[in-house]
Design a protein around this motif. Structure first.
Motif, PDB file in Angstrom:
ATOM      1  N   GLN B  12      -2.365  15.975   5.478  1.00 19.45           N
ATOM      2  CA  GLN B  12      -3.527  15.108   5.744  1.00 19.45           C
ATOM      3  C   GLN B  12      -3.707  14.082   4.622  1.00 19.45           C
ATOM      4  O   GLN B  12      -4.037  12.921   4.878  1.00 19.45           O
ATOM      5  N   ASP B  15      -1.158  11.368   5.139  1.00 27.69           N
ATOM      6  CA  ASP B  15      -1.484  10.559   6.314  1.00 27.69           C
ATOM      7  C   ASP B  15      -2.632   9.597   6.003  1.00 27.69           C
ATOM      8  O   ASP B  15      -2.580   8.406   6.312  1.00 27.69           O
ATOM      9  N   GLU B  16      -3.640  10.108   5.331  1.00 28.14           N
ATOM     10  CA  GLU B  16      -4.801   9.262   5.005  1.00 28.14           C
ATOM     11  C   GLU B  16      -4.438   8.165   4.008  1.00 28.14           C
ATOM     12  O   GLU B  16      -4.905   7.032   4.115  1.00 28.14           O
ATOM     13  N   LYS B 155      -5.349  18.928  -1.319  1.00 24.80           N
ATOM     14  CA  LYS B 155      -5.622  17.659  -0.626  1.00 24.80           C
ATOM     15  C   LYS B 155      -6.376  16.689  -1.532  1.00 24.80           C
ATOM     16  O   LYS B 155      -6.003  15.523  -1.683  1.00 24.80           O
TER      17      LYS B 155
END
Lengths: 365, 324
Positions: B12, B15-16, B155
């Motif tokens: 994530q 991707d962000e 993350k």
């Protein structure tokens, strides 16, 4: 003599007539000569100052190889970049760094191009597309690949010229880089400045090859060429082919340019010109007499009617004075403050961003 | 809050950040079409394409060096080492180029690169594949070193690492990739240089990083349940920069400290921290600072023994009981 893989004969081809040279104005030709003389005079002055105990460490000078850095720098457009190894003063001056900042760096002064933090082997000028100045043999070859990758990624029509000596061609990361350069179609030009010796080991004693070193690129399906580095017109004409390939086809090239260094590997190399050393005095004299890039180009310009002996003498005197003045500048400049030792380590700390203010970055207290 | 695997939390983050900044690019062996050897980059090549997510040949020295060179021109590469152990092949590029180029250029150049991958023992892959380089790399001024223990931390720290303008060595753990933690839907960042108090306590401070922080948490549970000892667990998260304030504040409260890491003991992270405690907390200490590391030998293959070579909760309990 270390000449079996080197094309030492002055070519019969008149490279002055190649399009890239034919369009040079008299002024531009004089600039090429001036730039070569600036390198020669800077290096002579730096050797003098080194001998006078003004600097530490090593000093690897470029005398004899001037046509390469000057010729290559003269072809650079706004999006062309250059990176090289530790014999880097010629490239630095070639892209337009000034003698004062370079000499002051050798002296370890705060006014040096790297604030006295890099030294002889580590000059940089990103504003002039010049990315160093690298001390580990061959270590810059993946970085040159990265510059080319960035150009392609950004969609810019440019080339990354990555220089190395003939001693670097036996480092593994070069071959990893050649593979990726060809595989990914990157606009990198690997330029081997073959001066015949990797430190005190001749080409024959350090490298296995068929016709020349650059030919190794063929195994990576990469275009390669070999040329002589005596005549700056030949250097420009040969490099221009690779530049156009990089710009127009985004394809890499490996180019071997044969040259010769008059001094030793570094100022610490005592065996380069003595009886029982690794090369004969006669060999050095042969190159100085027959292959000196400055003398050869000076003669061409005189023959072309662009220059007279008297004009050359005046030019050289002026440049010698500039070099001498750079030593005065360096001598009079202050040393960096002790507090600067921990500056320029982390970008975020230098700028005191939130990241730079969070946590402990240095551990002396 | 959703329970997310450590690997998916990293995914994530990538991707962000790929969406946020067009200069971010993922590179490494098998990261694109194969979806990553450990599936950390799963689906990203399909979504972002060849330009943003790129497979490289098995050439760690050159592709890490390529990323460093590209970062000097403003690209923000996130480079995967399939194992951090393979960094030895790229050592010159990391140590001499990524770490030194800013300094040697007098601050003219910076190198916004993330080098990441798993750095851990415990998977029975032998000594060549089980190196933990965080102490080596934190020894090099110019580098930053991060070792997240949970999906949440992985993350938040990864997003920060990608935005950081210095080279960040990001060390993950294959034993944690499949573990799940709560991760919020909304965007968040975790600064480098901020430790996390993973459990509050009053009697002793357990200081750890990476998977060892989780081992320390299990030890703290045992200490509370069976020995009536209240242990505080500090997860460093980031080794350099280091959250010295959090370390000192906790030890000044508990007056005792045990340092735990899966690294080897000699010049390990714990050695640095015990030196700091000696200098700055000497009068606050009621007992010597003790350390637990991996048993000081190359990582053994034998699955039964490798389990014992790394710190286990009961090793920590025993060490704590020796000073509490």
């Amino acid at each position: 003599m270390a000449t079996s893989a080197k094309s030492t004969d002055i070519s019969k081809t008149d490279f002055g007539k190649s399009p890239i040279n034919a369009r040079l104005s008299a002024e531009q030709k004089l600039k090429l000569l001036t730039d070569m003389v600036r390198i020669r005079c800077f290096e002579n002055e730096s050797v003098r100052q080194y001998s006078a105990g003004k600097m530490g460490g090593f000093l690897h000078v470029y005398n004899g190889q001037e046509a390469i850095a000057t010729g290559c720098a003269s072809l650079m457009g706004d999006d062309d970049h250059m990176i090289t190894a530790y014999r880097n003063h010629g490239h630095a001056l070639g892209v337009g760094m000034n003698m004062n900042e370079c000499m002051a760096e050798l002296f370890g002064k705060a006014t040096g191009c790297s604030k006295g933090k890099g030294g002889s082997m580590h000059f940089f000028a990103p504003d002039k597309n010049y990315w160093g100045g690298h001390g580990i043999v061959g270590g810059q070859t993946p970085l040159g690949l990265g510059l080319a990758y960035a150009l392609k990624y950004k969609g810019v029509k440019g080339a990354a010229m990555c220089f190395m000596g003939d001693g670097a061609v036996n480092q593994g990361c070069l071959y990893e880089s050649l593979n990726m350069a060809s595989l990914f179609n990157l606009p990198v030009i690997y330029i081997i400045e073959n001066n015949g010796y990797s430190m005190g080991t001749s080409l024959e004693r350090s490298s296995a090859f068929k016709s020349c070193l650059a030919e190794r690129a063929a195994g990576f399906n990469m275009e390669w060429a070999q040329c002589a580095g005596t005549d700056i017109y030949e250097v420009r004409a040969s490099v221009q082919v690779a530049m156009e390939r990089a710009h127009n086809e985004s394809r890499p090239t490996m180019l071997e340019i044969d040259t010769y260094r008059y001094y030793g590997h570094s100022t610490a190399d005592a065996k380069h010109n003595v009886v029982g050393g690794y090369r004969e005095r006669e060999e050095i004299d042969f190159y100085k007499k027959n292959h000196d890039p400055i003398n050869v180009f000076k003669a061409k310009l005189i023959a072309e009617g662009v220059l007279t002996e008297e004009q050359f003498d005046t030019l050289e005197e002026g440049i010698k004075a500039e070099a001498a003045q750079s030593a005065v500048f360096a001598d009079e400049s202050p040393y960096p403050e002790v507090s600067s030792i921990t500056e320029d380590v982390y970008y975020e700390v230098d700028r005191q961003t939130e990241a730079g203010r969070t946590g402990k970055h240095f551990f002396n207290d | 809050m959703a329970l997310i695997e450590y690997r998916d939390a990293l995914n994530q983050a990538f991707d962000e950040e790929l969406a946020r900044d067009e200069n971010v690019v993922l590179m490494g062996e098998e990261v694109a079409q194969y979806d990553g050897a450990y599936k950390v980059t799963k689906g990203l090549w399909k979504k972002w394409g060849d330009k943003r997510v790129m497979d490289t040949p098995i050439s760690e020295a050159a592709f890490i060096g390529m990323g460093i060179g590209a970062s000097m021109l403003g690209i923000r590469p996130v480079m995967e080492l399939m194992f951090w152990s393979f960094a030895t092949v790229a050592w010159d590029q990391i140590i001499n180029n990524a770490a030194q180029v800013r300094y040697m250029s007098g601050g003219l150049i910076n190198c916004p690169i993330v080098i990441r991958g798993p750095a851990n023992g415990g998977t029975n892959v032998g000594a060549t594949h089980s190196h933990t380089h965080e102490n080596f790399l934190a020894n090099v001024p110019g580098l930053k070193v991060v070792c997240p223990a949970t999906a949440y931390d992985a993350k938040g720290l990864m997003k920060t690492a990608i935005r950081d303008n210095d080279p960040v060595m990001f060390m993950e753990n294959t034993l944690l990739y499949g573990e799940k933690w709560e991760v919020p839907e909304e965007e968040y960042l975790i600064p480098l240089g901020k430790a996390d108090v993973k459990r509050e306590g009053t009697d002793i401070t357990l200081i750890a990083h990476g998977r060892a922080a989780l081992t320390a948490l299990r030890a703290a549970e045992i200490l509370a349940a069976e020995h009536n000892i209240s242990a505080e667990v500090i997860d460093l998260r980031s080794i350099r920069p280091l959250d010295e304030e959090a370390i000192l504040a906790s030890v000044r409260k508990t007056h005792r400290a045990v340092l735990i890491e899966e690294n080897k003991p000699f010049c390990g992270v714990g050695a640095q921290i015990s030196s700091i405690l000696m200098e700055k907390c000497f009068d606050d200490l009621d007992a010597p600072v003790l350390r637990i590391s991996s048993i000081d030998a190359p990582a053994i293959y034998s699955p039964e023994l490798e389990r014992k070579q790394l710190p286990r909760p009961l090793d920590i309990v025993a060490k704590v009981l020796s000073i509490c």
